[in-house]
Design an enzyme around this catalytic site. Sequence first.
Site, mmCIF file in Angstrom:
data_model
loop_
_atom_site.group_PDB
_atom_site.id
_atom_site.type_symbol
_atom_site.label_atom_id
_atom_site.label_comp_id
_atom_site.label_asym_id
_atom_site.label_seq_id
_atom_site.Cartn_x
_atom_site.Cartn_y
_atom_site.Cartn_z
ATOM 1 N N GLY A 132 28.033 31.536 59.468
ATOM 2 C CA GLY A 132 27.701 30.240 60.054
ATOM 3 C C GLY A 132 28.960 29.535 60.515
ATOM 4 N N GLN A 172 34.490 22.923 63.407
ATOM 5 C CA GLN A 172 35.420 23.895 62.809
ATOM 6 C C GLN A 172 36.328 24.541 63.856
ATOM 7 O OE1 GLN A 172 32.058 25.825 60.399
ATOM 8 N NE2 GLN A 172 33.838 26.154 59.098
ATOM 9 N N CYS A 191 33.060 29.128 53.012
ATOM 10 C CA CYS A 191 33.237 28.412 54.279
ATOM 11 C C CYS A 191 34.483 28.928 54.973
ATOM 12 C CB CYS A 191 33.377 26.921 53.995
ATOM 13 S SG CYS A 191 33.563 25.916 55.464
ATOM 14 N N LEU A 192 34.397 29.181 56.283
ATOM 15 C CA LEU A 192 35.560 29.676 57.024
ATOM 16 C C LEU A 192 36.689 28.649 57.042
ATOM 17 C CD1 LEU A 192 33.896 31.530 60.053
ATOM 18 C CD2 LEU A 192 34.807 32.499 57.937
ATOM 19 N N HIS A 252 24.527 23.350 54.909
ATOM 20 C CA HIS A 252 25.991 23.485 54.876
ATOM 21 C C HIS A 252 26.592 23.125 56.247
ATOM 22 C CE1 HIS A 252 29.804 25.751 53.672
ATOM 23 N NE2 HIS A 252 29.943 25.610 54.976
ATOM 24 N N GLU A 253 26.007 23.681 57.306
ATOM 25 C CA GLU A 253 26.544 23.436 58.659
ATOM 26 C C GLU A 253 26.285 22.008 59.123
ATOM 27 O OE1 GLU A 253 28.583 25.550 59.583
ATOM 28 O OE2 GLU A 253 27.936 27.205 58.329
ATOM 29 N N HIS A 260 28.887 19.766 57.888
ATOM 30 C CA HIS A 260 30.104 19.801 58.718
ATOM 31 C C HIS A 260 29.990 18.797 59.862
ATOM 32 C CE1 HIS A 260 32.634 23.088 57.340
ATOM 33 N NE2 HIS A 260 31.617 23.909 57.270
#
Length: 171
Positions: free
Chosen positions: A45, A50, A95-96, A137-138, A141
């Site tokens: 994701g 990001q 998470c990236l 989660h996204e 962000h």
Amino acid sequence: MIREVLTYPNPKLRTVSKDVTDFDVNLHTLLDDMYETMLHKNGVGLAAIQVGVALNILVINPIDEEGEQKKEDLLEVINPEILESEGVIVFQEGCLSVPSVYENVERFKKIKVKFFDRLGNEHVETYEDFMAVALQHEIDHLRGHLFIEKLTYLKRKKFEKEWKKRAKEKA
Ligand code: CO
């Protein structure tokens, strides 16, 4: 094109993203780049912030039962809004933007979401389990939040300590 992924504690990750108004070629290029960047980083994701773009856009590409990440399972979500939520699920998230950190987080088990696709068509869908977790989660962000903010006080302290140590080792 693969884009650079911002990592914690970059302050840009705290930006509150804005809605997309133009469903044009620039949006399509950004979505394609986000997909490419996510795969390149072995992610499932990614939110636009990001890669430094403060727009309400996210992509999720789950791994199927055969362990494959098929493009046909790619979900592109624009201007999401959670309409309903129910239940509780605890899921180990990563998470990236916070590489190599995996922690259990509590989320709603099931959510109903309104969003737009890349062509500007409106969708209302219900998601459960992994997809519900990934969407929450996204969407966090897009509101300027990271999953580590949801950790307990002690776990957060432990994370901060390890993160500082790691930053020192890199320098
Ligand atoms: Co993330």
